[in-house]
Design a protein around this motif. Structure first.
Motif, PDB file in Angstrom:
ATOM      1  N   LEU A  28       1.008  -1.194   0.024  1.00 31.18           N
ATOM      2  CA  LEU A  28       0.088  -0.111  -0.123  1.00 31.18           C
ATOM      3  C   LEU A  28       0.965   1.256  -0.109  1.00 31.18           C
ATOM      4  CD1 LEU A  28      -2.681  -1.184   2.401  1.00 31.18           C
ATOM      5  CD2 LEU A  28      -3.110  -0.430   0.266  1.00 31.18           C
ATOM      6  N   ALA A  29       0.778   1.738  -0.924  1.00 28.64           N
ATOM      7  CA  ALA A  29       1.521   3.333  -0.979  1.00 28.64           C
ATOM      8  C   ALA A  29       0.627   4.517  -0.603  1.00 28.64           C
ATOM      9  CB  ALA A  29       1.673   3.420  -2.361  1.00 28.64           C
ATOM     10  N   LEU A  30       1.412   5.255   0.200  1.00 25.59           N
ATOM     11  CA  LEU A  30       0.961   6.573   0.974  1.00 25.59           C
ATOM     12  C   LEU A  30       1.482   7.604   0.153  1.00 25.59           C
ATOM     13  CD1 LEU A  30      -0.608   7.887   3.100  1.00 25.59           C
ATOM     14  CD2 LEU A  30       1.248   7.719   4.531  1.00 25.59           C
ATOM     15  N   PHE A  31       0.557   8.477  -0.532  1.00 25.34           N
ATOM     16  CA  PHE A  31       0.929   9.751  -0.912  1.00 25.34           C
ATOM     17  C   PHE A  31       0.355  10.983   0.102  1.00 25.34           C
ATOM     18  CE2 PHE A  31       1.466   6.993  -4.372  1.00 25.34           C
ATOM     19  CZ  PHE A  31       2.528   7.353  -5.094  1.00 25.34           C
ATOM     20  N   VAL A  51      -3.264   5.281   8.521  1.00 22.91           N
ATOM     21  CA  VAL A  51      -2.874   6.475   8.038  1.00 22.91           C
ATOM     22  C   VAL A  51      -2.579   7.429   8.772  1.00 22.91           C
ATOM     23  CG1 VAL A  51      -3.255   8.235   6.296  1.00 22.91           C
ATOM     24  CG2 VAL A  51      -3.442   5.957   5.451  1.00 22.91           C
ATOM     25  N   THR A  52      -3.811   7.717   9.824  1.00 23.24           N
ATOM     26  CA  THR A  52      -3.740   8.771  10.645  1.00 23.24           C
ATOM     27  C   THR A  52      -2.739   8.455  11.669  1.00 23.24           C
ATOM     28  OG1 THR A  52      -6.270   8.791  10.575  1.00 23.24           O
ATOM     29  CG2 THR A  52      -5.276   9.677  12.590  1.00 23.24           C
ATOM     30  N   ASP A 168       0.382   1.833  14.555  1.00 20.26           N
ATOM     31  CA  ASP A 168       0.064   2.861  14.192  1.00 20.26           C
ATOM     32  C   ASP A 168      -1.580   2.913  14.111  1.00 20.26           C
ATOM     33  OD1 ASP A 168       2.281   4.254  13.708  1.00 20.26           O
ATOM     34  OD2 ASP A 168       2.704   3.388  12.013  1.00 20.26           O
ATOM     35  N   ARG A 169      -2.159   1.678  13.961  1.00 18.62           N
ATOM     36  CA  ARG A 169      -3.685   1.631  13.588  1.00 18.62           C
ATOM     37  C   ARG A 169      -4.484   2.091  15.080  1.00 18.62           C
ATOM     38  NH1 ARG A 169      -2.912  -2.996  10.727  1.00 18.62           N
ATOM     39  NH2 ARG A 169      -3.318  -2.846   8.432  1.00 18.62           N
ATOM     40  N   VAL A 170      -3.841   1.475  16.278  1.00 17.16           N
ATOM     41  CA  VAL A 170      -4.550   1.655  17.179  1.00 17.16           C
ATOM     42  C   VAL A 170      -4.426   2.945  17.882  1.00 17.16           C
ATOM     43  CG1 VAL A 170      -4.869  -0.970  18.072  1.00 17.16           C
ATOM     44  CG2 VAL A 170      -2.798   0.622  18.857  1.00 17.16           C
ATOM     45  N   ILE A 171      -3.237   3.538  17.485  1.00 15.35           N
ATOM     46  CA  ILE A 171      -2.944   4.965  17.956  1.00 15.35           C
ATOM     47  C   ILE A 171      -3.944   5.898  17.050  1.00 15.35           C
ATOM     48  CG2 ILE A 171      -1.209   7.034  17.778  1.00 15.35           C
ATOM     49  CD1 ILE A 171       1.020   4.861  18.517  1.00 15.35           C
ATOM     50  N   GLY A 172      -4.172   5.454  15.767  1.00 10.13           N
ATOM     51  CA  GLY A 172      -4.623   6.187  14.772  1.00 10.13           C
ATOM     52  C   GLY A 172      -6.237   6.331  15.345  1.00 10.13           C
TER      53      GLY A 172
END
Length: 254
Positions: A28-31, A51-52, A168-172
């Motif tokens: 998965l590419a993040l821009f 992402v968050t 990162d997901r749970v922080i997001g």
């Protein structure tokens, strides 16, 4: 999060055709504002939360209000922030065993934990029984589990091929729900690395617990920055490596 793939299953002298559950791994590419930030190999779930959390723990944004929009399509995640001209710099640390940049941790530049949060050993053990009891892990044997908790209350759970992605997901999730993360802690199924410690420091999460091991750099960084690190939490036992004042010891229950 998984697909059944054909294989030859061997059991002693028995050989048979079999379908086995295999965890999905996708790029998965993040821009960010039209510029490529990174490409992650990960499980394709809770992508807005990922992402968050990623943008926050990499200090690309300072809070949820700096995200204007998130668009996800196929293998691309596109984010527009309030600062369209923000320059994306390299990561500030080496990731422990999962790739990263070529610079090292400077604890003087990391935030210090600001929290009076306390939990008991019994709360940790009870939470571990619930969090780490994963049907997906039993099926596939191929995922890490990370949970955000308040005492024994499970706030969010993420399962991923990479424990950093799951963190990162749970922080997001916490950021998107405008939670006070200083009143929570995280529990992980795998090793506690220095990168996971850094992410907790950025989010001001005061305690990280694992049923597994930790690294020396994770412990050294946590000691200097006020983070409580707990390892090998299972079977009524645990090792508290740093700042044990946040964990009250009680007799294990049934």
């Amino acid at each position: 999060m998984y697909r059944k793939l054909p294989c030859k299953r061997i059991d002693g002298e028995l050989c048979e055709d079999h379908l086995h559950e295999v965890i999905e791994e996708v790029p998965l590419a993040l821009f960010v504002n039209g510029r490529h930030a990174m490409t992650a190999m990960m499980s394709p779930v809770m992508l807005e939360e990922f992402v968050t959390g990623y943008l926050f723990t990499e200090q690309i944004i300072k809070g949820i209000d700096e995200i204007e929009s998130i668009k996800i399509e196929k293998n691309r995640m596109s984010v527009i922030t309030t600062n369209l001209f923000k320059v994306l710099g390299p990561k500030k640390t080496i990731l422990s065993g999962c790739g990263g940049s070529t610079s090292f941790i400077d604890t003087e530049k990391l935030p210090k934990i600001q929290s009076d949060y306390h939990i008991t050993t019994q709360e940790i053990w009870n939470a571990g029984k619930a969090v780490l009891n994963s049907e997906l892990h039993r099926l596939t044997g191929g995922i890490h589990i990370v949970a955000l908790l308040d005492g024994e209350k499970i706030v969010a759970v993420s399962e991923d091929i990479g424990r950093h992605n799951a963190l990162d997901r749970v922080i997001g999730f916490g950021l998107r729900n405008r939670m006070d993360l200083s009143k929570t802690y995280v529990m992980v199924s795998g090793r506690i690395s220095s990168e996971m410690v850094r992410k907790c420091l950025i989010a001001n999460i005061p305690i990280i617990v694992s049923r597994g091991a930790t690294t020396t750099l994770a412990v050294e960084t946590a000691e200097k920055t006020g983070l409580t690190v707990v390892g090998f939490s299972r079977g009524g036992k645990m090792n508290i490596y740093t700042h044990p004042e946040r964990v009250s010891v009680v007799k294990p229950g049934p």
